[in-house]
Design an enzyme around this catalytic site. Structure first.
Site, PDB file in Angstrom:
ATOM      1  CE  LYS A  18      -0.226   6.688  -2.138  1.00 21.73           C
ATOM      2  NZ  LYS A  18      -1.329   6.928  -1.211  1.00 21.73           N
ATOM      3  N   GLY A  55       0.818  -1.208   0.000  1.00 21.18           N
ATOM      4  CA  GLY A  55       0.000   0.000   0.000  1.00 21.18           C
ATOM      5  C   GLY A  55       0.849   1.254   0.000  1.00 21.18           C
ATOM      6  CB  SER A  56      -0.003   4.634   1.209  1.00 20.91           C
ATOM      7  OG  SER A  56      -1.343   4.459   0.858  1.00 20.91           O
ATOM      8  CB  THR A  57       4.742   1.972   2.956  1.00 21.36           C
ATOM      9  OG1 THR A  57       4.288   0.734   2.432  1.00 21.36           O
ATOM     10  CG2 THR A  57       4.194   2.152   4.352  1.00 21.36           C
TER      11      THR A  57
END
Lengths: 563, 105
Positions: free
Chosen positions: A277, A273-275
């Site tokens: 980014k 997921g967003s990690t």
């Protein structure tokens, strides 16, 4: 006349005697010389001292007491695994005279051995039969006192793990024959058995305990089905803590379920997921496709093929790069990635070690799951951590690379020499410096605000991934994580925690996202471990610190949107 | 006569020397034997003690494991996690002391 011959005879006689004497003297002299030589040598050997001879007699040094299998220690010398000598009881049934009486007496001393079973063993036809392995010293003494003929003790070794389930996934365990079956016990089986001394790991039991304690507490509070965490020294890749829950007791590995044995931190691979980014932004800054000032249109979801990329909490406006990280915008990350391009994304992810199996001294290492072929849609989803599954260890290593000045170092479970290892440069120091400011911003003002640990300047990124089930992504089943590092002005340790299927409670307003359930864990872990590992707190409000962490957010997008 | 007696004395001296050396050798041999026995016993004891130390170290690891210390400190001590506000560099302490020694210089 008569004198002459007599005289002559006398002379001849005398001459003969003379010759004899001379020979005798010669022989005696030679013999005496020989004896003298022996004598001198004897005196030389026994009385005189040569330079190389020691003052005191040397005895062979005592044989060092050793176990068959070496200890495993943590970085401070705490014993993680050791071998204890125990006695095992066996019998030669033929020599047992009164098996009935012997069985009754043994059954009284050995709980779990009923009388009839003991009797069956003692009357067996074999000449060697184990009665009980690994007796306690007290039991051994009591049985010895019975004085039953035909019962014998065999000395054996038993592997003992004083810390129990703590670090069970790292240390592993051994089988009945003391061969390593998992973890370090398996990967260093040969070295542990050849008597080369104890094996010192990079693990710190105190940090390990803090990590395990916090994750277990959070799992209970949020009713999560699993949890995992990694603490890594970003300067040399040493793993100080590695937790996978549920865990097991290596002293009784037989009782553990396969789920408990599974090492989620190294063998488990997950869409993070967003990690991810973090890497997307770092790549963009490094390759120059974006700067801190760049803005991206995140006002509308992106539609690609049958997919729709949308934001969890849409801002519906243009966002700058810092804002994309702060508010964790999927649309923004996807747009940044489109400018980076597939080839460059792949190349950076490979350099960060996210496309190959991680190198760690454990047999339980998972291989990442990357899309094949790597299409544009993959480019966009991987930008925010979907479509590429990696292990928590790999993610932690990659984040360590981003914050430590941009150098990728191999993760290790062994204590490293003082000289820092040579790594591979992935990002410039300038990009790394920018990323540190950005990650601090996420905790200071963005989704990671619960990770704050006063005085320790935590930076990081939240991640919430919907679990990939057979029916597609499940909305309610989440993997919530946080990855970060501290202190952000001079990073020492990277921390990752993840909870599997947490359920939000009243205090989190029902939210079970990374920012609500995982970030607070990191804040508490940092506060608890920093004094132990010697990280001094700093005054975060000091102008010098503020200046070092300052970053222009450039919320021009806000103004644009308000037009 | 005198020569004979001297020869006798000489032989006697030699015999005495041999006797003394024999006795000395015998004595030294037994001494060494008993010392060797003592050494072996000491070595055995060292090894026994090493074995005991090994067990004690394992027990110490069991008793000092962080999980247990944590549990015990929660039960018996009124302690909490040390926050950053309670940690400071040792150098900064002087600034907070009521009397500053630099002032006398």
């Amino acid at each position: 006349m008569s004198r002459a011959p007599r005289h002559q005879m006398d002379l001849a006689h005398r001459q003969a005697i003379e010759t004899g004497r001379t020979r005798l003297v010669l022989m005696v002299t030679l013999a005496m010389l020989a004896f003298l030589a022996v004598g001198v040598r004897l005196v030389d050997l026994m009385v005189l001292r040569e330079g190389y001879e020691p003052r005191l007699a040397d005895a062979n040094p005592p044989v060092v007491w050793q176990t068959d299998r070496a200890n495993i220690l943590d970085r401070n010398g705490e014993i993680l695994a050791t071998s204890l000598r125990t006695a095992s009881l066996y019998a030669d049934p033929k020599l047992v005279q009164n098996p009935k009486l012997a069985a009754r007496r043994l059954a009284r001393l050995l709980p779990g051995l009923p009388r009839n079973e003991a009797y069956a063993l003692l009357t067996s036809k074999r000449r060697f039969i184990w009665i009980r392995r690994h007796l306690t010293p007290r039991q051994q003494y009591a049985i010895n006192r019975l004085g039953i003929p035909g019962l014998y003790f065999q000395h054996e070794e038993r592997r003992v793990y004083p810390h129990g389930h703590l670090a069970a996934h790292v240390v592993g365990f051994t089988g009945v024959d003391n061969r390593g079956l998992s973890g370090i016990e398996k990967s260093f089986d040969e070295a542990l058995r050849n008597g080369s001394g104890p094996l010192k790991l990079s693990l710190d039991v105190r940090v390990q305990h803090i990590l395990a304690d916090e994750i277990a507490g959070a799992m209970q509070r949020f009713q999560a089905i699993g949890g995992t965490g990694v603490v890594m020294d970003v300067t040399n890749g040493e793993v100080l803590g590695l937790v996978s829950m549920p865990d097991f007791n290596p002293n009784r590995p037989g009782a553990a379920s396969p789920d408990a044995m599974f090492n989620r931190a190294t063998l488990g691979i997950y869409e993070m997921g967003s990690t991810f980014k973090i890497f997307t932004v770092a790549m963009a800054l490094e390759s120059g496709t974006a700067t801190i000032e760049s803005v991206y249109d995140a006002s509308e979801p992106i539609r690609v093929a049958r997919f729709r990329i949308h934001d969890y909490k849409p801002k519906n406006r243009w966002l700058s790069v810092p804002e994309i990280l702060m508010y964790s915008s999927n649309i923004g990350a996807a747009k940044i990635a489109m400018e980076i391009g597939t080839t460059r994304q792949q190349s950076y992810l490979a350099k960060l070690g996210l496309l190959d199996q991680a190198h760690l001294e454990l047999p339980e290492i998972g291989s990442p799951l990357a899309p094949e072929p790597w299409r544009e849609i993959n480019l966009m989803t991987i930008a925010y951590g979907h479509g590429l599954a990696v292990s928590p260890l790999q993610l932690t290593s990659a984040v360590a690379t981003v914050v430590n000045g941009g150098v990728a170092l191999p993760a290790t479970l062994l204590q490293q020499p003082a000289t820092p290892p040579e790594g591979m440069r992935v990002f410039s120091t300038k990009t790394s410096e920018r990323m540190r400011r950005l990650l601090h911003l996420v905790v200071d003002q963005g989704t990671g605000s619960h990770a704050v640990a006063k005085g320790y300047l935590v930076g990081g990124k939240t991640g919430t991934a919907e679990k990939d089930t057979a029916k597609g992504y499940a909305r309610k089943a989440l993997r919530s994580s946080f990855v970060g590092a501290f202190p952000m002005h001079d990073p020492r340790y990277a921390i990752f925690v993840m909870l599997d299927e947490p359920k939000g409670d009243k205090a989190t307003f029902g939210y079970a996202t990374g920012g609500w359930v995982a970030a607070p864990l990191v804040g508490r872990i940092v506060t608890r471990m920093a004094p132990l590992v010697g990280v001094a707190p700093i005054d975060e409000q000091a102008p010098a610190v503020k200046k070092r962490m300052f970053i222009e957010i450039n919320d021009r997008g806000k103004r644009l949107a308000s037009f | 006569m005198g020569g004979f007696s001297m020869k006798g004395n000489f032989t006697f001296l030699w015999l005495l020397l041999v006797a003394v050396i024999c006795f000395g050798l015998f004595f030294a041999k037994y001494e060494v034997q008993s010392l060797e026995g003592e050494l072996a016993a000491l070595n055995r004891e060292i090894i026994d003690r090493q074995g005991e130390l090994h067990v004690l170290r394992a027990e110490w690891a069991l008793l000092s494991r962080p999980e247990r210390i944590h549990r015990l400190s929660e039960r018996y001590l009124d302690l909490e996690t040390v926050g950053a506000e309670r940690i400071d560099a040792s150098g900064s302490l002087t600034a907070r002391l009521p009397v500053r020694h630099e002032a006398s210089e």
